[in-house]
Motif scaffolding. Sequence first.
Motif, PDB file in Angstrom:
ATOM      1  N   SER A 196       0.829  -1.213   0.000  1.00 29.41           N
ATOM      2  CA  SER A 196       0.000   0.000   0.000  1.00 29.41           C
ATOM      3  C   SER A 196       0.859   1.257   0.000  1.00 29.41           C
ATOM      4  CB  SER A 196      -0.926   0.010   1.225  1.00 29.41           C
ATOM      5  OG  SER A 196      -1.859  -1.039   1.166  1.00 29.41           O
TER       6      SER A 196
ATOM      7  N   SER B 213       0.588   2.342  -3.404  1.00 31.07           N
ATOM      8  CA  SER B 213      -0.743   2.511  -3.996  1.00 31.07           C
ATOM      9  C   SER B 213      -1.103   3.989  -4.102  1.00 31.07           C
ATOM     10  CB  SER B 213      -1.795   1.789  -3.160  1.00 31.07           C
ATOM     11  OG  SER B 213      -1.632   0.393  -3.231  1.00 31.07           O
TER      12      SER B 213
ATOM     13  N   ASN C 149      -0.926   1.240  -9.219  1.00 26.25           N
ATOM     14  CA  ASN C 149       0.232   0.675  -8.537  1.00 26.25           C
ATOM     15  C   ASN C 149       1.460   1.456  -8.997  1.00 26.25           C
ATOM     16  OD1 ASN C 149       2.363  -0.773  -7.508  1.00 26.25           O
ATOM     17  ND2 ASN C 149       1.697  -2.776  -8.283  1.00 26.25           N
TER      18      ASN C 149
ATOM     19  N   THR D  51      -0.227  -5.211  -6.413  1.00 27.79           N
ATOM     20  CA  THR D  51      -1.070  -4.809  -5.290  1.00 27.79           C
ATOM     21  C   THR D  51      -2.430  -5.476  -5.428  1.00 27.79           C
ATOM     22  OG1 THR D  51      -1.874  -2.863  -6.482  1.00 27.79           O
ATOM     23  CG2 THR D  51       0.045  -2.558  -5.052  1.00 27.79           C
TER      24      THR D  51
ATOM     25  N   THR E  85      -6.025  -4.631  -3.796  1.00 24.61           N
ATOM     26  CA  THR E  85      -6.743  -3.684  -2.949  1.00 24.61           C
ATOM     27  C   THR E  85      -8.224  -4.013  -2.943  1.00 24.61           C
ATOM     28  OG1 THR E  85      -5.143  -1.963  -3.556  1.00 24.61           O
ATOM     29  CG2 THR E  85      -7.178  -1.246  -2.497  1.00 24.61           C
TER      30      THR E  85
END
Length: 591
Positions: free
Chosen positions: A450, A453, A479, A504, A506
């Motif tokens: 994160s 992110s 990302n 990532t 999410t």
Amino acid sequence: MTNPLLTPSARSAGRIVVWVLFGLLVLAILAAAWVGVRGYLAYGHVRDAQQTVREIRANITDTEATSTRVAELAEQTSSAHSLTSDPVWRAAEYVPWVGEQLSAVSTAIATVDEVASSALGPLVEVTQDFSVEDLRPTDGRINVEALASVQDVAAMSAERVSRAADRIENIDRRPLLAPVAEQIDEVGEQLRTASSGADAITRASQLMPAMLGHEGPREYLLLFQNNAEARSLGGLVGAMALLRTDSGTISLESQSAAVEFPRFDEPVLPLSDDRAALFDNQPARWMSNVTQIPDFTVSAPLAQAMWERQTGQHVDGVIAVDPVALSYVLESIGPLTLPTGDVITSENAVQLLLNDPYVRFDDPRQQDEFFQATAAAIFDAMLSGAAEPGPLLDAFTRATREGRVAIWNENEADQAVLDGTPLQGKPLDVRPEQTTFGVFLNDGTPSKMSFYSRVTSGASWCTNESGGIEAVLEVALRNAAPPAAATLPTSITGAGRIVPRGSTRTVTYLYLPEGAEIVSATSSSNAGFGRGNDGDRSVLIWEAVLAPDEEVSATVRVSTEYTHDLRVVTTPTVPGGSETVTPPCSVTEAG
């Protein structure tokens, strides 16, 4: 030449009428001149008052200077009020159109004068014996008695300033000339700022003495949220500390980490049926996941219960902060040398706490120990009085505004002091005149990706094909990890069992406005949405897996009642990790 058909008495009466009309015209001209001159003089006082207000705000921590400036402000506003409240001015307020301008001006000036004389004056007078320097610890103790002494006057001032701000808000801007309306708006903005400040002083004077042990010792669980592994309120709970307060003294009793806590077989506290289904009871079974629910008044009691089950200690409340908030605090302290030899500053704190430990240490315990040592160093510096009170208050205010600090007290009366403030950690607790979407990010892997992110979000009022208005939410995730992210340590990328290393994953909870009906929901990846509810709000669950530099977006269109204030609240991220935009859509103004 006289009219021979008129009698002498009629001619005399005619002359009288002409002279009366001429006299009235002269009086009107004189009255207009009188009002104009007094208005010009009043404007000069108002302009001086506005400059004084700016000086007060710039030197708010200097009690002596503030007292002098407030006295000057009272003189300026009193003079302006006197110039705009005499009988001639009042009579002119009944003149069509012109009177509306004059009435608005006199109302604004009278309101400001009332604040300067009856609200700010007493508050400054009582704070002559109190300054922000009293918040600087001496021998590890904060002077809570000084803060408690301003409670009554602060509450009175806050109520008066709030009432004044409401009076300005209720002035009808529609008939006003643009320059007049702009001045009224500026006065309203300044009063709202003053109201917020007075309200903050009131709440602090009521709550801080109690939390600092003024009426008896208290213990608080301090949670450090790790933004490198996102949860709805900021990040997963990593390091923790037990704080004890007593008569203004604060001590760091112990430190721990969420990894030391087991997964509880059953929820430590029951969640609502909606939340149990939405989050699969994870926040009620894992200490690291308590902040998955975007409501700290729910998260905090869960953490309290888990701490008591694990340690046998009952705490009086829970406080949450994140490393970004700590970086703001460091602006008031300056550079600190850590036991490891690292020098932490406000500029490098986020990188040093949220990324570097996972590059340098393979063992999660070493990572937690590094964070705990850093937190202890900052805590010791604050208790030693190293933090400058003014900048520290600025840091706390900024972190609170960004949702990086949350406080929960088990004592209901103490907690009620925080009602309606960001410190409650309830980002969706909004006013009736607001329409709010929530975008809450959660890392779907046991990783620290994160940190890379990026989220962009925004909402607009848009017209549909039939001419009605709907609210449109747009969210984009990216990302921003380097191309070779797969080569980063597994403590950052994860082991690659859930998603490829460097990617990532999410899970985003999209909270819709209360009572809103979904018109459409689409994703650029053509992925579907899960659905759930949290009270009166529908929730869409949107999952995205992104390789480095990949991006995905979602658009949600809902039917809901129009308000002037449309906003999106999001998970606090690392600096630069979140951006607000306005989706390209025609905006419909209220009719």
